[in-house]
Structures are given as structure tokens and as C-alpha cells.
Write a protein that holds these residues in place. Structure first.
Motif, short mmCIF file in Angstrom:
data_model
loop_
_atom_site.label_atom_id
_atom_site.label_comp_id
_atom_site.label_asym_id
_atom_site.label_seq_id
_atom_site.Cartn_x
_atom_site.Cartn_y
_atom_site.Cartn_z
N ALA A 27 0.82 -1.21 0.00
CA ALA A 27 0.00 0.00 0.00
C ALA A 27 0.86 1.26 0.00
O ALA A 27 0.58 2.22 -0.73
N ASP A 28 1.92 1.26 0.80
CA ASP A 28 2.80 2.43 0.85
C ASP A 28 3.50 2.65 -0.48
O ASP A 28 3.61 3.77 -0.98
N GLU A 73 -8.33 4.84 2.82
CA GLU A 73 -9.80 4.89 2.82
C GLU A 73 -10.37 3.59 3.36
O GLU A 73 -11.29 3.59 4.18
N VAL A 74 -9.83 2.48 2.91
CA VAL A 74 -10.29 1.17 3.36
C VAL A 74 -10.07 1.00 4.86
O VAL A 74 -10.94 0.48 5.57
N GLU A 75 -8.92 1.43 5.34
CA GLU A 75 -8.63 1.34 6.78
C GLU A 75 -9.68 2.06 7.60
O GLU A 75 -10.15 1.55 8.63
N ARG A 115 -1.41 9.93 4.84
CA ARG A 115 -1.73 8.95 3.81
C ARG A 115 -3.12 9.18 3.23
O ARG A 115 -3.35 9.01 2.03
N TYR A 116 -4.05 9.58 4.08
CA TYR A 116 -5.42 9.83 3.60
C TYR A 116 -5.45 11.03 2.66
O TYR A 116 -6.09 10.98 1.60
N VAL A 117 -4.78 12.10 3.04
CA VAL A 117 -4.71 13.28 2.18
C VAL A 117 -4.11 12.92 0.83
O VAL A 117 -4.64 13.28 -0.24
N ALA A 118 -3.00 12.19 0.85
CA ALA A 118 -2.35 11.78 -0.40
C ALA A 118 -3.26 10.89 -1.23
O ALA A 118 -3.31 10.99 -2.46
N HIS A 136 -16.68 1.36 -3.62
CA HIS A 136 -16.32 0.92 -2.27
C HIS A 136 -17.17 1.64 -1.23
O HIS A 136 -17.69 1.01 -0.29
N ARG A 137 -17.35 2.94 -1.39
CA ARG A 137 -18.15 3.71 -0.43
C ARG A 137 -19.62 3.26 -0.43
O ARG A 137 -20.25 3.17 0.63
#
Length: 214
Positions: A27-28, A73-75, A115-118, A136-137
Motif C-alpha cells: 500500500a505504501d 480509505e479502506v482502513e 496517507r489519507y490526504v495523499a 467501495h463507499r
């Protein structure tokens, strides 16, 4: 790469910790590479080569290339569904849902806000990612609705849990969108305040009428 540092992570069996490390490494790397080179321009082969895993390992970890890109987002929503499952509802349900969401955001890893902003900025650059995130949402909204209906023992077809689920994700979207635009200025605390404000605005928004003009 994000470290496996939480008490919950350390309590996992070694095999599960290794899987979690691989997931975070993928993910990273995905977020970094997609941001630098572009989502469509970065191949899955390039991604797994950087992390030194096979494509089969990737697909055992993520269902699609898009999923690795939106891990932050998933987290968030995975943690929200878990917290909602474990929470005993009492009082005004929408307020409870807001409190659960704020609690989840507070408990996410220290690097999650960045990470969320990115992630959200990346999503805006790729229509395929935007579509995947929307799908997903929508799935999350349905799971929230189903969980609420079960907890509240509501009859099949009752629309209220669906409305509450969509109000929750919409309030989040409004709060997070403004925060992301500033690059996450003010950090997690400002985001939490924005979420509180968005939820507080819901009742007044529902009462808005042409007659009052307010």
C-alpha cells in the motif's frame, strides 16, 4: 513503510504479522509510485518488483490494483464497521454514529492523516480510482445500513438505517474534502472538529425551508 507497532498488531501470530507487513509495504509503495508516476502509468509488475513480492502474493492481499491505492480509505471504513459491530447503541443513533467515527479517526495510525490526504488527492487524478472509490463507499453504506438494521431490530425495507448510513458517509465526505484541500492543515484535530460540525449541521439542514430563508 508503516511499522507494525500497535498492541493489537503485536498480539497477532507471526504469520499474520508478516501478512500485515506485506499489505502495508504494498500500500505504501502503491501510494508513492502512483502519486509520482500516475496510477495508469504504473504497472502492477513495477509495483510488486519494488516490494519484492509476486503478483500472486499481491492478489492474495488486494482484490485489485485500485484497492492498494485507496488503503487509507479502506482502513477508515473497515475500522468503522468493526467499531459499529462492537458498540452498544443508546440514545440518538446519528450522534452515536458520529461518536464512533470520531473515535475511529482518533485511533488510526499516526501516519494515517498524511496517507489519507495523499490518497484523496491521488483519486482525483484517475477516473478509474474515483469510480472504484465510489463503488467501495456504496458497499460500505450498505454494510452500515445492514448492521444498523440488525442492531435496532428493524423490519426489512425500513429506509431509516440506509438514510443514517448515507448521512454518516456524506457528513464525513464534506468534512474531509475541505480538510484535504488544505493539505490536511490543522492535522487530525481539525479534521475531527470538521466532522463534529458537519454532523451538527444535519438537523438544521433538514429544517431549511424557503419560508425562513435560513
Amino acid at each position: 513503510m508503516a511499522s507494525v507497532s500497535s498492541a493489537a498488531d503485536r498480539s497477532l501470530p507471526l504469520r499474520e504479522r508478516k501478512k500485515l507487513r506485506t499489505r502495508r509495504a504494498l500500500a505504501d509503495a502503491a501510494l508513492r509510485m502512483f502519486t509520482e508516476k500516475g496510477f495508469d502509468a504504473t504497472t502492477l509488475e513495477e509495483l510488486v518488483d519494488v516490494v519484492e513480492v509476486s503478483k500472486s502474493t499481491f492478489f492474495r492481499t488486494f482484490p485489485a490494483k485500485e484497492a492498494a491505492a485507496i488503503e487509507a480509505e479502506v482502513e477508515l471504513w473497515s475500522a468503522y464497521l468493526t467499531a459499529l459491530r462492537d458498540h452498544t447503541l443508546s440514545g440518538v443513533v446519528l450522534t452515536e454514529m458520529k461518536d464512533i467515527l470520531c473515535g475511529v479517526v482518533t485511533g488510526l495510525d499516526a501516519d494515517w492523516p498524511d496517507r489519507y490526504v495523499a490518497t484523496r488527492r491521488l483519486v482525483l487524478t484517475a477516473p478509474t480510482l474515483m469510480a472504484y472509490t465510489a463503488h467501495h463507499r456504496a458497499d460500505i453504506q450498505q454494510q452500515i445500513s445492514d448492521r444498523l438494521a440488525d442492531k435496532l431490530e428493524l423490519p426489512v425495507g425500513d429506509l431509516r438505517p440506509q438514510v443514517l448510513a448515507e448521512l454518516t458517509t456524506t457528513a464525513w465526505t464534506i468534512a474531509a474534502r475541505a480538510w484535504v484541500r488544505t493539505g490536511g492543515q490543522g492535522g487530525r484535530q481539525f479534521l475531527l472538529e470538521s466532522v463534529e460540525h458537519a454532523f451538527q449541521t444535519i438537523p438544521a439542514s433538514l429544517e431549511l425551508s424557503v419560508q425562513t430563508g435560513r
